[in-house]
Each structure stands twice: as C-alpha cells, then as structure tokens.
Design an enzyme around this catalytic site. Structure first.
Site, PDB file in Angstrom:
ATOM      1  N   ARG A 202     -64.489   0.147 -36.685  1.00  8.14           N
ATOM      2  CA  ARG A 202     -63.082   0.578 -36.662  1.00  8.14           C
ATOM      3  C   ARG A 202     -62.754   1.228 -35.318  1.00  8.14           C
ATOM      4  NH1 ARG A 202     -61.713   5.213 -38.840  1.00  8.14           N
ATOM      5  NH2 ARG A 202     -63.101   5.036 -40.632  1.00  8.14           N
TER       6      ARG A 202
ATOM      7  N   TYR B 128     -37.510  -8.668 -30.587  1.00  6.66           N
ATOM      8  CA  TYR B 128     -38.151  -9.287 -31.752  1.00  6.66           C
ATOM      9  C   TYR B 128     -37.752  -8.521 -33.032  1.00  6.66           C
ATOM     10  CZ  TYR B 128     -41.772 -10.455 -35.099  1.00  6.66           C
ATOM     11  OH  TYR B 128     -42.433 -10.827 -36.239  1.00  6.66           O
TER      12      TYR B 128
ATOM     13  N   ASP C 259     -42.644  -5.302 -23.601  1.00  7.04           N
ATOM     14  CA  ASP C 259     -43.212  -6.369 -24.429  1.00  7.04           C
ATOM     15  C   ASP C 259     -43.174  -7.632 -23.578  1.00  7.04           C
ATOM     16  OD1 ASP C 259     -43.713  -8.473 -26.149  1.00  7.04           O
ATOM     17  OD2 ASP C 259     -42.716  -7.532 -27.847  1.00  7.04           O
TER      18      ASP C 259
ATOM     19  N   LYS D 259     -49.617 -15.191 -29.489  1.00  9.07           N
ATOM     20  CA  LYS D 259     -48.824 -16.250 -28.841  1.00  9.07           C
ATOM     21  C   LYS D 259     -49.654 -16.917 -27.725  1.00  9.07           C
ATOM     22  CE  LYS D 259     -45.743 -14.220 -31.443  1.00  9.07           C
ATOM     23  NZ  LYS D 259     -45.694 -14.441 -32.839  1.00  9.07           N
TER      24      LYS D 259
HETATM   25  C1  PLP Z   1     -41.756 -10.868 -28.507  1.00 13.38           C
HETATM   26  C2  PLP Z   1     -42.623 -10.500 -29.676  1.00 13.38           C
HETATM   27  N1  PLP Z   1     -43.167  -9.285 -29.718  1.00 13.38           N
HETATM   28  C3  PLP Z   1     -43.956  -8.902 -30.759  1.00 13.38           C
HETATM   29  C4  PLP Z   1     -44.210  -9.769 -31.805  1.00 13.38           C
HETATM   30  C5  PLP Z   1     -45.084  -9.308 -32.932  1.00 13.38           C
HETATM   31  O1  PLP Z   1     -46.360  -9.845 -32.800  1.00 13.38           O
HETATM   32  P1  PLP Z   1     -47.331 -10.188 -34.029  1.00 13.38           P
HETATM   33  O2  PLP Z   1     -46.685 -11.277 -34.826  1.00 13.38           O
HETATM   34  O3  PLP Z   1     -48.595 -10.574 -33.369  1.00 13.38           O
HETATM   35  O4  PLP Z   1     -47.448  -8.931 -34.834  1.00 13.38           O
HETATM   36  C6  PLP Z   1     -43.668 -11.051 -31.796  1.00 13.38           C
HETATM   37  C7  PLP Z   1     -43.926 -11.981 -32.909  1.00 13.38           C
HETATM   38  O5  PLP Z   1     -43.312 -13.015 -33.026  1.00 13.38           O
HETATM   39  C8  PLP Z   1     -42.839 -11.430 -30.704  1.00 13.38           C
HETATM   40  O6  PLP Z   1     -42.276 -12.652 -30.648  1.00 13.38           O
END
Ligand code: PLP
Length: 393
Positions: free
Chosen positions: A52, A105, A178, A203
């Site tokens: 962990r 998102y 992000d 992604k």
């Molecule tokens: C731009 C963006 N940030 C964060 C996330 C969240 O990531 P996760 O699905 O790996 O939790 C996503 C998910 O689609 C995303 O498109």
C-alpha cells in the site's frame, strides 16, 4: 551511456532510470505481485515494507513517467481520479478555495460538487482561458488552481505559462495541470511553470485500454513526500499488474503520439470540409480560435478532437450508432478510435443549460483518433453519413 537527461523522449521511455531484474536478467521488469516484504531481521528491509506504500513494479512505472516529466520522482495511483483526490487531500484543508477550469472532465467536477464540497472545500469553475477572470477569482484562501488543457471535450486551451505567473503572485497557490490529452511528450506543463502535472495514465500512457491509472509529478520534493503519505494512508496506489501493463505501454508513447497526431490532423481536415459538419474543435486547424496558443504551448496538436453536425440530436446519435470501425466507448488515447457523445456520457451530470453555455451541446461528438489508417476511418464516416443522411459521394 550518455547523460539520460539529454535523451530524446522516445529513448527516455525505454531506457531512462530503467531497473533490471538481477536473478535471470529478463529484459522486462518483473511483476512484483506481493502484499508484503520479508524483514531480513526485525526492521531491516530492502526499502519496501507493504505494497500500500510502495512496490517495485509501480516504482518502475513511476521512474519512466518521471523521466518524461523531467522530475526526480513521480507517483502512480489506481486511477486518474485517485490521483486528483489524493492531490486534494494532500494540499487542502476545510475553508480552502480551489479554482477549476469550467470545461473539465465530468468526474473532476463531480469530485468537487458531490464529495469535496461536503468537507468544507469551496470551489469556483472559471474560464481559465480568460486570464483576467482567473486573476479576479483568486481569494486569500485559494490554494489550488486546477486547469485542464486542452479541455475535455471542447479542446479549449488555457495558457499554462501565464496562469503560472498569476498563481505565483500568491505564496500559497499551486498550479496543477491535468495534462491527460497531451502527456509531457507533447506539452511539458512543469517546464511551462506549473507546480504539478497530473495524468490519467488510463489514456495515452497505457495506450491499449488495458488499465485504469493516474500519476502526479512535481519538482517540489516536500509535496512528493506529503503525497506519498496520503497515498499510503488512504490506499490509492496503483496495483502492480496494472503498473506493469502501463510500463509496457509507455515504451511506445512517443511513437504512438506521432501517429495519433498525424491521423487526427487528417481526420479533422476532412471533417472540416464536409458540408454536414458545422464545427470541428481541433487545435491544429487554422480555424481553431486558439491555434496560435497551441503552436506556442504544445509540441503537436494531439489525437483528440470534437465536432458537431448540421443535424438533430437524434440524427447525431444515429450517426454514432452507424459507425462500424469507430467504437462508441468512454475513454480515449488508445490504439482504437473511440467516439462518444459527452452530453450523455462523461458530462451527463452537468445541466443542459451549463453544457450548452460551455459548448458541450447535445449534438457534440468527441473523437479519440486511434492508430487505424485515416483512409479507413474516413470511409467509416462516409458510410455513416450515407446511412443517416442518404449522402452519396
Ligand atoms: C482529462 C481527464 N482527466 C481525468 C480523467 C480521470 O481518469 P481515470 O478515468 O483514469 O480515473 C479522465 C477520464 O476520462 C479524463 O479524460
């Protein structure tokens, strides 16, 4: 070997900070699928105590991500959302205020609306492309400016260097980006002045739709230690097998991104010329309102685009359903071309009025252009246009 820091990204993802397995010399770093580690004598370990807290396979992925971020270390999490949540738990207290990009998102906005808001964290969604709006939203208690650029799903851009200047006028305000759509290969937000780079490694880093994961990188080693503590405490570390899969994916990241960018550019140009398409959001198009910022801030234009048809919402959804090669599925950044309707998927929690003001209308289509030939992708669009609109070319 030459200085690893001077390697190009395509070399870095394969060789930088690479650890080898000494028992057999296997070329792939092994999966350390273990919960715990033996003490050679009480309190004496090889640096690992319990998975962990840390795990060698997770660490190998962290070193590969740190190499492309240009940081001494990076941390991996069991999802992109776990990375964002851990960042917030590590940096915020009740009474603090956060500024977020208003186009973001859907899961990130849900985290604030439905979870962190209950713990006394105040937040404002602001158009982070508008620097004056950001500057005037900063309050004495603002601790985090969380920006998504390009933003999901309109591709709206925010100027990272200019936002860093605003944030750093305030001693306790951190800028987090992000960077999921670009990755540090196409946009190094730490070099541009951000304090924290966040990725959903689900992604492009993984690239094969095999895992869910996230990462955080920063030059601030004190923050790294705080993030490690919170991750160990709440248990948001990525599992070893998922880290191992992502570790295979990241080795081809620069090569895949080059192909994603080329394919997306060709598809965007074709869509833009189509008489049934009203708008294409792709930073590489000269018609994109922030094209000049994309040229300045990004090394290329990425594999993501969104577009709208001259059609009713019902026709648009039928168009998506008629595609045979492009797969209707949430997520992005993989070898397969994925298509979604954000209004009914990633952004379904937002009100229709808000979505429409942000440019996320019911008919917006988001496309993650994969590694298939653009010739085949365009043929797929042509047949779907013919099914829905009876068009023949
Ligand atoms: C731009 C963006 N940030 C964060 C996330 C969240 O990531 P996760 O699905 O790996 O939790 C996503 C998910 O689609 C995303 O498109």
């Amino acid at each position: 070997m030459s200085d690893q820091k001077s390697f190009q990204p395509s070399t870095k993802v394969i060789h930088s900070n690479r650890s080898y397995e000494k028992q057999s010399n296997s070329i792939l770093f092994p999966i350390h699928q273990t919960a715990t580690y033996i003490h050679e004598s009480v309190g004496v370990t090889k640096g690992y105590g319990y998975s962990r807290g840390a795990n060698p396979t997770v660490n190998a992925l962290e070193q590969a991500i740190a190499a492309i971020e240009g940081t001494a270390s990076a941390l991996c999490f069991r999802s992109g959302m776990a990375a964002i949540t851990t960042l917030c738990l590590a940096t915020l207290h009740a009474g603090d205020h956060v500024i977020l990009s208003e186009v973001i998102y859907g899961g990130t906005s849900r985290l604030f609306h439905q979870v962190l808001g209950n713990f006394g964290i105040d937040y404002s969604f602001v158009d982070t492309a508008d620097l004056e709006a950001v500057a005037s939203s900063v309050r004495p208690e603002t601790r985090l400016l969380f920006v998504e650029t390009p933003a999901n799903p309109t591709l709206r851009l925010s100027d990272i260097a200019a936002l860093a200047q605003i944030a750093h006028q305030h001693p306790n305000l951190l800028l987090a980006v992000d960077n999921t759509f670009m990755t540090p290969v196409l946009q190094n937000c730490l070099e541009l002045g951000a304090d924290i780079s966040m990725l959903s490694t689900t992604k492009y880093i993984d690239g094969h739709n095999a895992t869910i994961g996230g990462s955080l990188a920063t030059h601030n080693e004190q923050l790294v230690e705080r993030l490690r503590l919170v991750r160990k405490t709440v248990g948001t570390i990525q599992p070893p097998f998922d880290s191992w899969l992502a570790l295979q994916g990241i080795k081809t990241l620069p090569a895949r991104l080059a192909a994603h960018c080329k394919n997306a550019g060709e598809v965007a140009e074709w869509l833009e010329k189509h008489p049934l398409v009203t708008r294409v959001n792709y930073p590489g198009l000269k018609s994109f309102p922030q094209h000049e910022l994309a040229v300045r801030q990004q090394k290329d234009f990425g594999g993501m685009l969104s577009f709208e048809l001259k059609a009713t919402t019902e026709q648009t959804l039928r168009f998506i359903d008629s595609l045979k090669l492009c797969t209707c599925a949430e997520s992005l950044g993989s070898v397969e071309t994925l298509i979604t309707n954000p209004a009914t998927a990633s952004h379904c929690d937002l009100s229709a009025e808000l979505r429409s003001r942000l440019g996320i209308g019911d008919g917006l289509i988001r496309l993650s252009v994969g590694l298939e030939s653009p010739i085949d992708l365009i043929a797929d669009f042509q047949q779907a246009f013919a099914v829905v609109f009876g068009e023949r070319e």
